[in-house]
Design a protein around this motif. Structure first.
Motif, PDB file in Angstrom:
ATOM      1  N   ALA A  31       0.196  10.284   7.545  1.00 52.66           N
ATOM      2  CA  ALA A  31      -0.364   9.217   6.697  1.00 52.66           C
ATOM      3  C   ALA A  31       0.636   8.060   6.588  1.00 52.66           C
ATOM      4  O   ALA A  31       0.256   6.888   6.645  1.00 52.66           O
ATOM      5  CB  ALA A  31      -0.690   9.775   5.318  1.00 52.66           C
ATOM      6  N   ALA A  32       1.935   8.383   6.479  1.00 47.99           N
ATOM      7  CA  ALA A  32       2.966   7.342   6.375  1.00 47.99           C
ATOM      8  C   ALA A  32       3.023   6.524   7.661  1.00 47.99           C
ATOM      9  O   ALA A  32       3.110   5.290   7.630  1.00 47.99           O
ATOM     10  CB  ALA A  32       4.322   7.988   6.085  1.00 47.99           C
ATOM     11  N   ARG A  33       2.947   7.210   8.820  1.00 53.53           N
ATOM     12  CA  ARG A  33       2.978   6.486  10.107  1.00 53.53           C
ATOM     13  C   ARG A  33       1.764   5.569  10.258  1.00 53.53           C
ATOM     14  O   ARG A  33       1.856   4.456  10.743  1.00 53.53           O
ATOM     15  CB  ARG A  33       3.025   7.499  11.265  1.00 53.53           C
ATOM     16  CG  ARG A  33       4.440   7.940  11.531  1.00 53.53           C
ATOM     17  CD  ARG A  33       4.545   8.770  12.802  1.00 53.53           C
ATOM     18  NE  ARG A  33       5.519   9.821  12.561  1.00 53.53           N
ATOM     19  CZ  ARG A  33       5.253  11.103  12.466  1.00 53.53           C
ATOM     20  NH1 ARG A  33       4.015  11.535  12.612  1.00 53.53           N
ATOM     21  NH2 ARG A  33       6.200  11.971  12.230  1.00 53.53           N
ATOM     22  N   ASP A  34       0.615   6.067   9.803  1.00 54.88           N
ATOM     23  CA  ASP A  34      -0.612   5.266   9.861  1.00 54.88           C
ATOM     24  C   ASP A  34      -0.471   3.968   9.068  1.00 54.88           C
ATOM     25  O   ASP A  34      -0.852   2.895   9.531  1.00 54.88           O
ATOM     26  CB  ASP A  34      -1.790   6.053   9.248  1.00 54.88           C
ATOM     27  CG  ASP A  34      -2.511   6.841  10.309  1.00 54.88           C
ATOM     28  OD1 ASP A  34      -2.070   6.781  11.459  1.00 54.88           O
ATOM     29  OD2 ASP A  34      -3.495   7.517   9.950  1.00 54.88           O
ATOM     30  N   LEU A  35       0.094   4.116   7.862  1.00 57.51           N
ATOM     31  CA  LEU A  35       0.291   2.940   7.007  1.00 57.51           C
ATOM     32  C   LEU A  35       1.189   1.930   7.704  1.00 57.51           C
ATOM     33  O   LEU A  35       0.920   0.726   7.711  1.00 57.51           O
ATOM     34  CB  LEU A  35       0.953   3.349   5.689  1.00 57.51           C
ATOM     35  CG  LEU A  35       0.054   3.789   4.540  1.00 57.51           C
ATOM     36  CD1 LEU A  35       0.908   4.124   3.329  1.00 57.51           C
ATOM     37  CD2 LEU A  35      -0.944   2.691   4.168  1.00 57.51           C
ATOM     38  N   GLN A  36       2.293   2.436   8.296  1.00 56.30           N
ATOM     39  CA  GLN A  36       3.226   1.542   8.993  1.00 56.30           C
ATOM     40  C   GLN A  36       2.524   0.768  10.097  1.00 56.30           C
ATOM     41  O   GLN A  36       2.717  -0.428  10.254  1.00 56.30           O
ATOM     42  CB  GLN A  36       4.360   2.365   9.614  1.00 56.30           C
ATOM     43  CG  GLN A  36       5.581   2.408   8.741  1.00 56.30           C
ATOM     44  CD  GLN A  36       6.573   3.433   9.224  1.00 56.30           C
ATOM     45  OE1 GLN A  36       6.839   4.379   8.517  1.00 56.30           O
ATOM     46  NE2 GLN A  36       7.092   3.242  10.423  1.00 56.30           N
ATOM     47  N   LYS A  96       4.508   4.678   0.794  1.00 56.25           N
ATOM     48  CA  LYS A  96       4.332   5.947   1.500  1.00 56.25           C
ATOM     49  C   LYS A  96       4.578   7.114   0.548  1.00 56.25           C
ATOM     50  O   LYS A  96       4.000   8.167   0.667  1.00 56.25           O
ATOM     51  CB  LYS A  96       5.290   6.007   2.700  1.00 56.25           C
ATOM     52  CG  LYS A  96       4.955   4.957   3.748  1.00 56.25           C
ATOM     53  CD  LYS A  96       5.907   4.992   4.909  1.00 56.25           C
ATOM     54  CE  LYS A  96       7.074   4.072   4.654  1.00 56.25           C
ATOM     55  NZ  LYS A  96       7.998   3.969   5.784  1.00 56.25           N
ATOM     56  N   ALA A  97       5.473   6.899  -0.419  1.00 53.85           N
ATOM     57  CA  ALA A  97       5.753   7.934  -1.424  1.00 53.85           C
ATOM     58  C   ALA A  97       6.310   7.232  -2.654  1.00 53.85           C
ATOM     59  O   ALA A  97       6.866   6.137  -2.553  1.00 53.85           O
ATOM     60  CB  ALA A  97       6.783   8.937  -0.894  1.00 53.85           C
ATOM     61  N   ASN A  98       6.142   7.832  -3.793  1.00 55.15           N
ATOM     62  CA  ASN A  98       6.726   7.283  -5.021  1.00 55.15           C
ATOM     63  C   ASN A  98       7.101   8.408  -5.966  1.00 55.15           C
ATOM     64  O   ASN A  98       6.237   9.051  -6.557  1.00 55.15           O
ATOM     65  CB  ASN A  98       5.744   6.341  -5.728  1.00 55.15           C
ATOM     66  CG  ASN A  98       6.225   5.983  -7.129  1.00 55.15           C
ATOM     67  OD1 ASN A  98       7.432   5.973  -7.393  1.00 55.15           O
ATOM     68  ND2 ASN A  98       5.303   5.714  -8.025  1.00 55.15           N
ATOM     69  N   TYR A  99       8.394   8.675  -6.065  1.00 55.45           N
ATOM     70  CA  TYR A  99       8.879   9.655  -7.031  1.00 55.45           C
ATOM     71  C   TYR A  99       9.671   8.955  -8.137  1.00 55.45           C
ATOM     72  O   TYR A  99      10.086   9.588  -9.085  1.00 55.45           O
ATOM     73  CB  TYR A  99       9.794  10.687  -6.358  1.00 55.45           C
ATOM     74  CG  TYR A  99       9.173  11.360  -5.167  1.00 55.45           C
ATOM     75  CD1 TYR A  99       8.287  12.413  -5.320  1.00 55.45           C
ATOM     76  CD2 TYR A  99       9.475  10.932  -3.877  1.00 55.45           C
ATOM     77  CE1 TYR A  99       7.702  13.019  -4.220  1.00 55.45           C
ATOM     78  CE2 TYR A  99       8.896  11.531  -2.766  1.00 55.45           C
ATOM     79  CZ  TYR A  99       8.018  12.580  -2.951  1.00 55.45           C
ATOM     80  OH  TYR A  99       7.443  13.168  -1.864  1.00 55.45           O
ATOM     81  N   GLY A 100       9.922   7.657  -7.953  1.00 55.50           N
ATOM     82  CA  GLY A 100      10.887   6.994  -8.829  1.00 55.50           C
ATOM     83  C   GLY A 100      10.310   6.035  -9.855  1.00 55.50           C
ATOM     84  O   GLY A 100      11.004   5.661 -10.794  1.00 55.50           O
ATOM     85  N   LEU A 101       9.057   5.607  -9.688  1.00 57.21           N
ATOM     86  CA  LEU A 101       8.492   4.644 -10.636  1.00 57.21           C
ATOM     87  C   LEU A 101       7.559   5.342 -11.609  1.00 57.21           C
ATOM     88  O   LEU A 101       6.805   6.240 -11.219  1.00 57.21           O
ATOM     89  CB  LEU A 101       7.696   3.573  -9.886  1.00 57.21           C
ATOM     90  CG  LEU A 101       8.467   2.603  -8.997  1.00 57.21           C
ATOM     91  CD1 LEU A 101       7.485   1.669  -8.292  1.00 57.21           C
ATOM     92  CD2 LEU A 101       9.483   1.807  -9.799  1.00 57.21           C
ATOM     93  N   SER A 102       7.589   4.895 -12.853  1.00 54.29           N
ATOM     94  CA  SER A 102       6.666   5.451 -13.844  1.00 54.29           C
ATOM     95  C   SER A 102       5.287   4.822 -13.630  1.00 54.29           C
ATOM     96  O   SER A 102       5.152   3.800 -12.935  1.00 54.29           O
ATOM     97  CB  SER A 102       7.168   5.129 -15.247  1.00 54.29           C
ATOM     98  OG  SER A 102       7.142   3.728 -15.442  1.00 54.29           O
ATOM     99  N   GLU A 103       4.287   5.432 -14.256  1.00 57.51           N
ATOM    100  CA  GLU A 103       2.931   4.869 -14.143  1.00 57.51           C
ATOM    101  C   GLU A 103       2.886   3.439 -14.679  1.00 57.51           C
ATOM    102  O   GLU A 103       2.213   2.577 -14.121  1.00 57.51           O
ATOM    103  CB  GLU A 103       1.944   5.739 -14.929  1.00 57.51           C
ATOM    104  CG  GLU A 103       1.414   6.882 -14.103  1.00 57.51           C
ATOM    105  CD  GLU A 103       0.505   7.799 -14.882  1.00 57.51           C
ATOM    106  OE1 GLU A 103      -0.153   7.340 -15.826  1.00 57.51           O
ATOM    107  OE2 GLU A 103       0.479   8.995 -14.542  1.00 57.51           O
ATOM    108  N   GLU A 104       3.637   3.203 -15.767  1.00 55.72           N
ATOM    109  CA  GLU A 104       3.640   1.849 -16.361  1.00 55.72           C
ATOM    110  C   GLU A 104       4.207   0.840 -15.364  1.00 55.72           C
ATOM    111  O   GLU A 104       3.682  -0.255 -15.210  1.00 55.72           O
ATOM    112  CB  GLU A 104       4.498   1.778 -17.639  1.00 55.72           C
ATOM    113  CG  GLU A 104       3.951   2.542 -18.828  1.00 55.72           C
ATOM    114  CD  GLU A 104       4.246   4.024 -18.739  1.00 55.72           C
ATOM    115  OE1 GLU A 104       5.348   4.381 -18.284  1.00 55.72           O
ATOM    116  OE2 GLU A 104       3.386   4.829 -19.108  1.00 55.72           O
TER     117      GLU A 104
END
Ligand code: FES
Length: 358
Positions: free
Chosen positions: A257-262, A325-333
């Motif tokens: 999925a990440a490669r597709d986005l790129q 591609k991924a998000n572990y670091g941002l809050s929903e806000e």
């Protein structure tokens, strides 16, 4: 967020356990406002080790009211920076440090009467301790429970300090230690904080329906286990705050999925603002992310982990469409406010404008 590194003097390197040190920085008066922090935040350090530039994020382990800037660094196997910090770094050295940032924080209020539960595993205690000390000092009517997992008693960071807090805030603070490699009399406290153990804790120590906020920081499997157990027990997502230091490896499906986005992003035009300057470029998919494209232009975009965890590379989308591609670091806000992690972001439209200074 400032993306500038400042040279800070190391005032003290203090051994906390066999595998961990804490580092106290001397913050000169003219940088004091830049290095102000909120409890639970982290900072990025840049250091040249064996001719390689390494960048790492470490959480502050003190409360703002202590008027000190201290982080803790646990040595991890093959960890270039953590090994260097635990074996070479001494007081009197100078480190390049970026001002503290991060959304794993909380505004405590003097008149509030809340219940907080803090799950920590290993070095995940650092931001948790910062939050705990701040909350105890600033919210005298609130209750705090710390559930702290470690391998053995000799690897518990800040053991004495936590015991001191327990004595000082006797009516407000309870701490429970869970040890993987040592057996004590009470079975509940033997073993790691996995799903089963978390469930037992929720049945015997903590009633989740009475808790206003859960804070979780520790190794990935522990955090997943605690978070999944809480959500399965109907704890609302906005009652849970999680701070990750590392990520799980992406599955083959996620990688595809990440490669597709790129691929879809290739050739799109992007404009970035950084330190007051604007620059446009055509997205090169082979470089992987907006951050890598910005770096290739020679611009000093901030970053540390490049894995979607630390949020050092955060920028605000001013216009256009951007996917991560991924998000572990941002809050929903933060996501709602339009922030993205540029190390994970790719443009999805031709009018993308991003601001690193926002
Ligand atoms: S550099 Fe850490 S999240 Fe992007």
């Amino acid at each position: 967020m400032s993306s500038t590194f400042y040279p800070l003097h190391v005032a003290e390197v203090r051994r906390e356990t066999d595998e961990a040190v804490s580092v106290l920085f001397d913050v000169p008066q003219d940088l004091a406002s830049k290095f102000k922090f909120k409890p639970g935040q982290h900072l990025t350090i840049r250091q040249n080790i064996d001719n390689n530039e390494v960048r790492r994020n470490y959480s502050v382990c003190v409360s703002p009211h202590e008027n000190a800037l201290r982080i803790a660094i646990k040595q991890i196997p093959q960890g270039a920076f953590s090994t260097w910090a635990n074996t070479v770094l001494t007081a009197g050295s100078t480190l390049d440090v970026m001002p503290p940032h991060g959304s794993f924080t909380w505004n405590f209020e003097a008149s509030a009467k809340r219940r907080y539960v803090l799950f920590a595993g290993g070095s995940g205690i650092t931001p948790i301790l910062s939050l705990l000390k701040t909350g105890l000092a600033e919210e005298p009517e609130s209750q705090f429970i710390l559930l702290y997992g470690n391998r053995g008693s000799n690897s518990i960071m800040f053991l004495e300090e936590i015991a001191g807090l327990k004595n000082r805030y006797i009516g407000n603070f309870q701490v429970y230690h869970f040890l993987e490699d040592e057996e004590g009399e009470v079975d509940l406290f033997n073993g790691r904080l996995d799903k089963e153990k978390t469930l037992s804790v929720l049945e015997s120590i903590v009633d989740p329906s009475e808790v206003d906020k859960f804070f979780i920081c520790g190794p990935g499997p522990m955090m997943n286990a605690v978070e999944e157990t809480l959500t399965a027990g109907n704890v609302p997502k906005n009652h849970i705050m999680v701070e990750r230091f590392t990520t799980d490896t992406l599955s083959p499906k996620q990688l595809d999925a990440a490669r597709d986005l790129q691929k879809q992003a290739a050739g799109k035009t992007v404009q970035v603002s950084l330190e007051g300057r604007k620059r446009s470029f055509v997205f090169d998919a082979d470089k992987g992310s907006i951050l890598e494209n910005v770096g290739a232009l020679g611009l000093p975009a901030p970053y540390a982990c490049k894995a979607g965890v630390c949020a050092t590379c955060r920028a605000k989308v001013i216009s256009g469409k951007v996917e991560m591609k991924a998000n572990y670091g941002l809050s929903e806000e933060e996501v709602e406010q339009g922030y993205v992690l540029t190390c994970q972001a790719v443009p999805m439209s031709d009018d993308v404008e991003l601001d690193y200074d926002a």
